[in-house]
Design a protein around this motif. Sequence first.
Motif, mmCIF file in Angstrom:
data_model
loop_
_atom_site.group_PDB
_atom_site.id
_atom_site.type_symbol
_atom_site.label_atom_id
_atom_site.label_comp_id
_atom_site.label_asym_id
_atom_site.label_seq_id
_atom_site.Cartn_x
_atom_site.Cartn_y
_atom_site.Cartn_z
ATOM 1 N N ASP A 48 41.331 40.066 42.483
ATOM 2 C CA ASP A 48 42.529 40.879 42.714
ATOM 3 C C ASP A 48 43.414 40.912 41.479
ATOM 4 O OD1 ASP A 48 41.617 41.279 45.266
ATOM 5 O OD2 ASP A 48 42.944 39.790 46.189
ATOM 6 N N LEU A 49 43.578 39.751 40.855
ATOM 7 C CA LEU A 49 44.407 39.676 39.652
ATOM 8 C C LEU A 49 43.821 40.514 38.533
ATOM 9 C CD1 LEU A 49 46.716 38.489 37.992
ATOM 10 C CD2 LEU A 49 45.241 36.530 37.495
ATOM 11 N N SER A 50 42.512 40.392 38.324
ATOM 12 C CA SER A 50 41.850 41.171 37.272
ATOM 13 C C SER A 50 42.027 42.657 37.511
ATOM 14 C CB SER A 50 40.358 40.823 37.219
ATOM 15 O OG SER A 50 40.172 39.472 36.900
ATOM 16 N N LYS A 51 41.886 43.058 38.781
ATOM 17 C CA LYS A 51 42.029 44.469 39.133
ATOM 18 C C LYS A 51 43.447 44.956 38.876
ATOM 19 C CE LYS A 51 41.172 47.708 42.930
ATOM 20 N NZ LYS A 51 40.717 47.835 44.337
ATOM 21 N N GLN A 52 44.438 44.121 39.269
ATOM 22 C CA GLN A 52 45.831 44.517 39.079
ATOM 23 C C GLN A 52 46.214 44.558 37.605
ATOM 24 O OE1 GLN A 52 48.689 42.465 41.581
ATOM 25 N NE2 GLN A 52 47.210 42.332 43.261
ATOM 26 N N LEU A 53 45.707 43.602 36.831
ATOM 27 C CA LEU A 53 45.987 43.606 35.395
ATOM 28 C C LEU A 53 45.379 44.837 34.728
ATOM 29 C CD1 LEU A 53 45.438 39.845 34.482
ATOM 30 C CD2 LEU A 53 47.607 41.094 34.537
#
Length: 324
Positions: free
Chosen positions: A109-114
């Motif tokens: 999720d973090l990678s996607k949001q970044l």
Amino acid sequence: MNIQTAMFFQLNIPMIIKYDLNNYTYRKLLIDMEISYLNEFIVLAKYQNYFKASQELYIAQSTLSKHIVSLENECGYRLINRANKQFELTESGKLFLHYAKIICQNYKDLSKQLEQQENDNLITINLGASRLMIEYGITNLISKCVQKFSNVRFRIHEGSEQELAQLINEGKIDISFLRSPHPPHDNHSFTYIEESLCAIVHESHPLAYVSQIDLSMLENEQLYLPPEFALEHQAFLNYCEEQQFYPLISFTAPRIENLLEMVNTNNGVALIMEQQANYYVTSPLKIVQLNSPIKLYINVNVHNHLIASKEVAYLLELAKKHRN
């Protein structure tokens, strides 16, 4: 910090907080645990079989086994019950699996949001140019803009004026550098370069050392020009028609290098725009001015749909400073 937010910007997890079910207290475990190891543990727990898990992960069984042992050593708990022949997670292993799934999902999720945040900050400029990127210094303008703004991206569309006009009408080009027989007449455009048609001859040619070439001097000369669709070709034919002169055009090609090679090998005369001549012509070829009113303009056009930004403003400012 809780286990859901343990993984943040790095592949290695610097810290997790482990919840102790027996006394409801939190203990910090400082570990250096790779996300990939956690994912391997999740896959192993899914198949409950080292062979099947290693096949899905595309790693050797021995490698997978070492990584699981590494996880156990780092967290300080047995995750797999090795006393039984059947694959079985220990109670600690079950708890570890629960939080491993949370961490891996949070990492995704973090990678996607970044990535989404990065994409939201990107400025994409669709730039159209008609066969004149390098020799007219346009690539240099783009390079300076990219150096100043790391978030700007350029998509380049090259083609004839007719091809680019269609893309402009379809809203696929934001800024264009186009040849035109006339300077611009609106507030969304300006002249980048004004130039004349010139002649290229071999230094051994009789015309190599005249100050200017009149149209009459080209009678019976083999002429090499850009293709018929090129504006400079059309402008030359229009001028010849006005002067009732019938040129002998024996070779046309879109690449300037091919026109110059014809001059070098056949001793004819190439007619190209002076900016391209200054960029490409070297000894033993010479540039001679034409005594003609044939002029063309490279106009910068900013199309209505383009959203104003500091990146666009900087590029246009560079173009205005560059113009002659």
